[in-house]
Design an enzyme around this catalytic site. Structure first.
Site, PDB file in Angstrom:
ATOM      1  N   GLY B  72       0.801  -1.218   0.000  1.00 29.53           N
ATOM      2  CA  GLY B  72       0.000   0.000   0.000  1.00 29.53           C
ATOM      3  C   GLY B  72       0.835   1.269   0.000  1.00 29.53           C
ATOM      4  O   GLY B  72       0.562   2.215  -0.739  1.00 29.53           O
ATOM      5  N   ASN B 152      -8.938   4.334   7.902  1.00 29.21           N
ATOM      6  CA  ASN B 152      -8.449   3.162   8.628  1.00 29.21           C
ATOM      7  C   ASN B 152      -8.707   3.234  10.129  1.00 29.21           C
ATOM      8  O   ASN B 152      -8.741   2.220  10.801  1.00 29.21           O
ATOM      9  CB  ASN B 152      -6.948   2.963   8.368  1.00 29.21           C
ATOM     10  CG  ASN B 152      -6.141   4.201   8.685  1.00 29.21           C
ATOM     11  OD1 ASN B 152      -6.499   5.306   8.290  1.00 29.21           O
ATOM     12  ND2 ASN B 152      -5.062   4.031   9.407  1.00 29.21           N
ATOM     13  N   GLN B 182      -8.020   0.163   2.667  1.00 28.58           N
ATOM     14  CA  GLN B 182      -9.014  -0.404   3.582  1.00 28.58           C
ATOM     15  C   GLN B 182     -10.340  -0.694   2.890  1.00 28.58           C
ATOM     16  O   GLN B 182     -11.161  -1.454   3.418  1.00 28.58           O
ATOM     17  CB  GLN B 182      -9.264   0.542   4.768  1.00 28.58           C
ATOM     18  CG  GLN B 182      -8.072   0.736   5.697  1.00 28.58           C
ATOM     19  CD  GLN B 182      -7.698  -0.531   6.462  1.00 28.58           C
ATOM     20  OE1 GLN B 182      -8.462  -1.496   6.526  1.00 28.58           O
ATOM     21  NE2 GLN B 182      -6.499  -0.533   7.031  1.00 28.58           N
ATOM     22  N   SER B 202      -3.593  -3.078  -1.084  1.00 27.38           N
ATOM     23  CA  SER B 202      -2.560  -3.768  -0.310  1.00 27.38           C
ATOM     24  C   SER B 202      -3.006  -5.199  -0.018  1.00 27.38           C
ATOM     25  O   SER B 202      -4.096  -5.425   0.501  1.00 27.38           O
ATOM     26  CB  SER B 202      -2.330  -3.016   1.005  1.00 27.38           C
ATOM     27  OG  SER B 202      -1.582  -3.811   1.886  1.00 27.38           O
ATOM     28  N   HIS B 204      -2.040  -7.670   2.128  1.00 27.55           N
ATOM     29  CA  HIS B 204      -2.183  -8.305   3.449  1.00 27.55           C
ATOM     30  C   HIS B 204      -3.390  -7.796   4.233  1.00 27.55           C
ATOM     31  O   HIS B 204      -3.624  -8.247   5.353  1.00 27.55           O
ATOM     32  CB  HIS B 204      -0.900  -8.155   4.269  1.00 27.55           C
ATOM     33  CG  HIS B 204      -0.609  -6.776   4.760  1.00 27.55           C
ATOM     34  ND1 HIS B 204      -0.689  -6.423   6.076  1.00 27.55           N
ATOM     35  CD2 HIS B 204      -0.257  -5.653   4.098  1.00 27.55           C
ATOM     36  CE1 HIS B 204      -0.380  -5.145   6.211  1.00 27.55           C
ATOM     37  NE2 HIS B 204      -0.111  -4.657   5.021  1.00 27.55           N
ATOM     38  N   THR B 240      12.543  -7.554 -10.390  1.00 27.35           N
ATOM     39  CA  THR B 240      11.980  -8.896 -10.560  1.00 27.35           C
ATOM     40  C   THR B 240      10.672  -9.003  -9.781  1.00 27.35           C
ATOM     41  O   THR B 240      10.603  -8.604  -8.622  1.00 27.35           O
ATOM     42  CB  THR B 240      12.984  -9.957 -10.058  1.00 27.35           C
ATOM     43  OG1 THR B 240      14.170  -9.822 -10.820  1.00 27.35           O
ATOM     44  CG2 THR B 240      12.420 -11.351 -10.197  1.00 27.35           C
ATOM     45  N   CYS B 328      -0.428   5.441  24.196  1.00 28.09           N
ATOM     46  CA  CYS B 328       0.237   5.954  25.404  1.00 28.09           C
ATOM     47  C   CYS B 328       0.448   7.464  25.465  1.00 28.09           C
ATOM     48  O   CYS B 328      -0.110   8.242  24.737  1.00 28.09           O
ATOM     49  CB  CYS B 328       1.518   5.200  25.686  1.00 28.09           C
ATOM     50  SG  CYS B 328       2.928   5.637  24.705  1.00 28.09           S
TER      51      CYS B 328
END
Lengths: 396, 382
Positions: B72, B152, B182, B202, B204, B240, B328
C-alpha cells in the site's frame, strides 16, 4: 603492525594490600570482554596490563576495553626488537601510519625501566626525534618538534627486554573493576536514568542484580522487553545480571483504591523499596541503586527521598543525585542505552500519576496514608508472582 | 491463554490456507523468473498474468491497468509522486484530506515543502470530508486530488462516485487518486463510473501476504516511476516480480465477496459489525466514535477514563487482540486522525479499534464483549 594493547589502570594501583585481588579481577573482566574475539595472552608488569591481540581483532578489542571499569587508558602498541636500529625503523613506520594532519608538531617520550638498554631516555628521545624529523619534514609535510605542547606524542617504553612504541591513547572509564566492590540491586525502569545509575555503580566496582516493576495491563510486554534489552546492554559492562520482574499491578491498584490521591506516588515508591529489600536479601545484595536526581520530579525532592529511604532497609546509592538531565542523557548515550530508553511505551511511573502529587511529604502523614494497605500481604503476593530472568553477558 | 480472537484486521490479516499454498508453490516449484526465456520463466509469467487478470476482473477494469507493487505504501507513493512529477506543468495545486494514512499524508507534507500549494480538506467527527470545501478549492490549476476511500481509524466511507464527478466537472484534467487499501473488497467501487484515475491496494489487508500490493492506473496516464530498472511492469515498477506474493493474490481475490450497486458492502462483515455496534452502544462506559453506517469491518470506540493501552493489554491477557486509537502518553505517537476529526483528548487516549475478518464468529464476538465488559468494570475502579 600493532600486536599488543597496553592497558593502564590508575586508582587500583593505590590499593595497598588488596592490590593484587583488584588487578586479578580486572584481568578477569578484560578477559570476559574480549573472550569471543580469540584466545589472547595477558601479561602484567607493574602498573600495566598487556593484552597480546592479533592485528585483525585489535581495534575491536580496544573499543570494548574503553567500556571496562578500572581501565584508565588503552594504547595499541608495536613490540620491537631490543636494538636501537629496529626501534628507529619501526618508530618512523608507526609515525607515518598514525600521523597525517600536516603541518603538525610532535615529541618523543621514553620510559626506560629496563636499564640494560644501552641508550638513556633523553638520548633515545633526541635520536629518534631527529630521525623522524629528518625523514618527514618537507614543504608538503611540515613537521616540528614541540616538547611542551605537541600534537602527537610518540611513546617508547622499555621494560624487561622488550620495547613497545605507540602514539594513540584511548580513554577508559576509570573507576574500579566490576565485582571488586560487592553486589547491589538496581531498581531498573525503562527510562533514561536508572540504566545510567546502574552503569555508574558498575564503574565503582559493583556488580548488579536488577528489579523491574511490571504492571500489566497498565504496561505491556513491550515495556518489559525494553527493560530486558537495557539489562542486556548493562551486562556487556557488568557481566551476568539476574533480572527480577516484580508483579506490581495489584499494589498499584490497591494504592489507587485506598490511599489519598496526592500520596499515591510517594507510597508507590515506598512499596518498590520494600519489594527491593526482600529481593536484595534473597540475593545478598548489600545496597540498592536508583536513578533518582534531586528535584527532577515530585518524588525526588529531599522530603520525597526521605520518605523512600524510610522504607528502605539497605543503603540506597543514588549516583545521579546531583546531575542534570543533559548530563544523564550523555551517559545514557555513551553506554548505548539511550535509543532503547526512548522507545515510547508506558512504564510503571507514568501510569497512575495524580495531577497534583505532594512534593514535600511529611513522614507521619505518609505512614498514615498507607495505613489502610495490608502491606505484608501485598508484598508476599508480589514476590510470589515475581519472574526471574538470567541475562548473560554478551559483548555487543 | 487458550482462546484467541484476532480483531486487528485493519493492521493485517492472517493468510488463508490457499494463499499459503499458492505462495509456497512459487518458492519451491514455479520459482522461475518471469523474464527468463525458458519454460520455467514462462510458467511464472503466466501466473503473474493470471493474478493481474483476477484483480482486474474484480475491479472491472482492463488488466493492462493493473501493476504490482510492494504494498500500500508504495502504491500511494507511486500514484502521488508519479502524478506530481509527470504533470507538474499543469498547475501547482494538489488536494488531500486531514485524515489520510501517513503514507499519503507524509508525501503531501513533503510536496508542500517543495512548494506545492496543498489544500487539506477537513472532516467531521465521524470522518466524512467536507465536500463544499472540495468544491471551493478545486480549480483549473489543481493537478491531483487524493482521498482515501475508507478511513483506517474510523471506518468512514467517502462517496467516491460523487467526489469523482465533482472533480471532473470542475477540472476534467485533474487526476483523482483513491487510497483503497481499507476499502478494497469491503466496499463496492465502480472505478470507471467514479472517474478514479489511480487506486491503491494492499494484499495483506485481505488475507494475501505482506509485501505485495497493486496500483490501478487508468489507461493513457504516464507515471514517472519511483525507481528504475529492468523494464518489468511496463517500466513503471521495474524489479523482478514478487511472484510468491503475486500468486498469493489469486486465491485471496477469489474469496472476496461479490459486491455491486445493491450489495455495496460485505454483507457478512456488516452483520457482525452491526451486532457489535448495537451491543457496544448498550454499554454505558463506551462511546462509539465510528459512524453508524461505515465500512463493514471497522469499529472505533472509547472508554473514557481508561487508557486505551491499558485496556488493550487487559484484553490481550484474555486472548483478544485489537488496537489503540492513540497509543500511550508519548506525544510522538499521538493519533493525528482522531485529533483532526476533533475527538477530545480524553476520547483519543481511550480509543480502541476493532477490525473484523470473515472468520470471526458470533461466539467470538460474544466472548469479546463479555471480556471487554468485565475488564472495564474491573479497571474503572482505579
Amino acid at each position: 603492525m600493532y600486536d599488543v594493547l597496553i592497558i593502564r589502570y590508575g586508582e587500583i594501583g593505590l590499593k595497598g594490600q588488596n592490590k593484587n585481588s583488584f588487578i586479578g579481577q580486572l584481568i578477569k573482566n578484560i578477559d570476559n570482554a574480549v573472550t569471543d574475539l580469540g584466545d589472547f595472552e595477558i601479561t602484567t608488569v607493574y602498573g600495566r596490563i598487556y593484552l597480546h591481540v592479533d592485528g585483525k581483532n585489535l581495534e575491536k578489542a580496544a573499543k570494548r576495553l574503553t567500556n571496562v571499569p578500572g581501565i584508565v587508558s588503552i594504547s595499541p602498541a608495536v613490540t620491537v626488537k631490543f636494538d636501537f636500529e629496529s626501534l628507529k625503523k619501526n618508530a618512523l613506520k608507526l609515525f607515518k601510519k598514525e600521523v597525517q594532519d600536516y603541518p603538525t608538531t610532535f615529541k618523543v617520550n621514553t620510559r626506560r625501566a629496563d636499564k640494560s638498554f644501552p641508550l638513556k631516555s633523553p638520548e633515545i628521545n633526541s635520536e629518534i626525534g631527529a630521525w623522524i624529523l629528518r625523514n618527514i619534514d618537507s614543504p608538503e609535510r611540515e613537521l616540528n618538534v614541540d616538547v611542551h605542547n605537541p600534537e602527537h606524542m610518540l611513546e617508547v617504553e622499555i621494560r624487561r627486554g622488550k620495547i613497545y612504541i605507540f602514539i594513540k591513547r584511548f580513554a577508559g572509564p576509570g573507576g574500579l573493576p566490576v565485582k571488586s566492590s560487592g553486589k547491589a540491586l538496581l531498581l531498573l525502569s525503562g527510562g533514561i536514568d536508572s540504566p545510567a545509575a546502574g552503569w555508574l555503580g558498575l564503574k565503582r566496582g559493583l556488580s548488579i542484580d536488577a528489579v523491574y516493576f511490571h504492571s500489566f495491563p497498565y504496561t505491556g510486554d513491550r515495556a518489559k522487553e525494553k527493560v530486558v534489552d537495557l539489562s542486556r546492554v548493562l551486562s556487556r559492562y557488568g557481566g551476568n545480571i539476574k533480572l527480577h520482574i516484580a508483579y506490581f499491578t495489584e499494589i498499584q491498584q490497591e494504592i489507587a483504591k485506598n490511599c489519598p490521591e496526592r500520596y499515591t506516588v510517594t507510597i508507590m515508591r515506598r512499596m518498590m523499596f520494600r519489594i527491593a529489600n526482600k529481593i536484595a536479601a534473597q540475593n545478598n545484595d548489600l545496597a540498592l541503586i536508583t536513578g533518582e536526581s534531586l528535584g527532577q520530579v515530585a518524588s525526588q525532592t529531599l522530603e520525597g527521598i526521605a520518605s523512600s529511604d524510610d522504607a528502605a532497609e539497605l543503603p540506597v546509592l543514588r549516583p545521579l543525585i546531583t546531575m542534570d538531565k543533559n548530563e544523564i542523557v550523555d551517559i545514557s548515550k555513551k553506554i548505548d542505552c539511550y535509543d532503547i530508553s526512548i522507545r515510547p511505551f508506558e512504564d510503571c511511573c507514568t501510569v497512575f500519576v495524580p495531577d497534583n502529587p505532594v512534593t514535600k511529604p511529611k513522614l507521619d502523614k505518609v505512614r498514615a496514608a498507607e495505613n489502610s494497605l495490608d502491606i505484608d500481604k501485598l508484598l508476599a503476593n508480589a514476590l510470589e508472582k515475581t519472574e526471574v530472568m538470567q541475562i548473560n553477558q554478551k559483548p555487543e | 491463554m487458550s482462546r484467541k480472537v484476532y480483531l486487528d484486521n485493519s493492521a493485517t490479516t492472517a493468510a488463508d490456507d490457499e494463499v499459503v499454498k499458492a505462495v509456497t508453490s512459487m518458492l519451491t516449484e514455479n520459482y522461475g523468473n518471469p523474464s527468463s526465456a525458458h519454460r520455467l520463466g514462462l510458467k511464472a509469467e503466466k501466473i503473474v498474468e493470471k493474478a493481474r487478470k483476477e484483480l482486474a476482473d474484480y475491479l472491472q477494469v482492463n488488466k493492462k491497468e493493473i501493476i504490482f507493487t510492494s504494498g500500500g505504501t508504495e502504491s500511494n507513493n507511486l500514484a502521488v509522486q508519479g502524478i506530481t512529477k509527470s504533470y507538474h506543468s499543469r498547475g501547482s495545486k494538489i488536494i488531500t484530506t486531514e485524515i489520510e494514512h501517513p503514507s499519503v499524508r507524509n508525501i503531501f507534507l513533503a510536496l508542500e515543502k517543495e512548494g506545492w500549494d496543498v489544500i487539506w480538506l477537513k472532516s467531521d467527527q465521524k470522518g466524512y470530508i467536507d465536500i463544499e470545501q472540495l468544491k471551493n478549492s478545486l480549480d483549473k490549476k489543481t493537478v491531483l486530488v487524493s482521498i482515501m476511500q475508507v478511513n483506517n481509524e474510523l471506518g468512514s466511507v467517502q462517496n467516491i462516485e460523487e467526489i469523482g464527478k465533482i472533480i471532473k466537472k470542475i477540472n476534467p484534467l485533474c487526476f483523482f487518486h483513491v487510497d483503497g487499501i481499507q476499502g478494497f473488497g469491503k466496499v463496492f467501487t465502480d472505478l470507471k463510473k467514479s472517474s478514479v484515475d489511480l487506486y491503491s491496494i494492499s494484499g495483506h489487508k485481505f488475507h494475501a501476504p505482506k509485501g505485495i500490493g497493486a496500483l490501478y492506473i487508468r489507461e493513457n496516464i504516464e507515471l514517472q516511476p519511483l525507481f528504475f530498472g529492468g523494464g518489468q511492469e511496463n517500466d513503471i515498477r521495474p524489479g523482478t516480480e514478487n511472484t510468491p506474493g503475486i500468486a498469493g493474490l489469486i486465491p485471496a481475490v477469489k474469496k472476496l465477496p461479490i459486491l455491486n450497486r445493491n450489495i455495496n458492502t460485505d454483507p457478512e462483515l456488516n452483520r457482525k459489525r452491526n451486532y457489535l455496534y448495537k451491543s457496544l452502544s448498550k454499554m454505558e462506559d463506551v462511546v462509539i466514535n465510528s459512524p453508524k453506517q461505515g465500512a463493514p469491518h471497522i469499529l472505533n470506540f472509547s472508554v473514557p477514563g481508561i487508557k486505551g493501552e491499558t485496556l488493550l493489554h487487559a484484553l490481550e491477557a484474555e486472548g483478544v487482540f485489537l488496537s489503540t486509537g492513540s497509543a500511550c502518553s508519548s506525544k510522538s505517537k499521538e493519533n493525528k486522525v482522531l485529533k483532526a476529526v476533533g475527538l477530545s483528548s480524553e476520547k483519543r487516549d481511550s480509543a480502541l479499534r476493532i477490525s473484523l475478518n470473515k472468520n470471526i464468529s458470533r461466539d467470538d464476538l460474544d466472548y469479546t464483549l463479555e471480556v471487554l465488559k468485565s475488564q472495564i468494570d474491573f479497571l474503572k475502579i482505579f
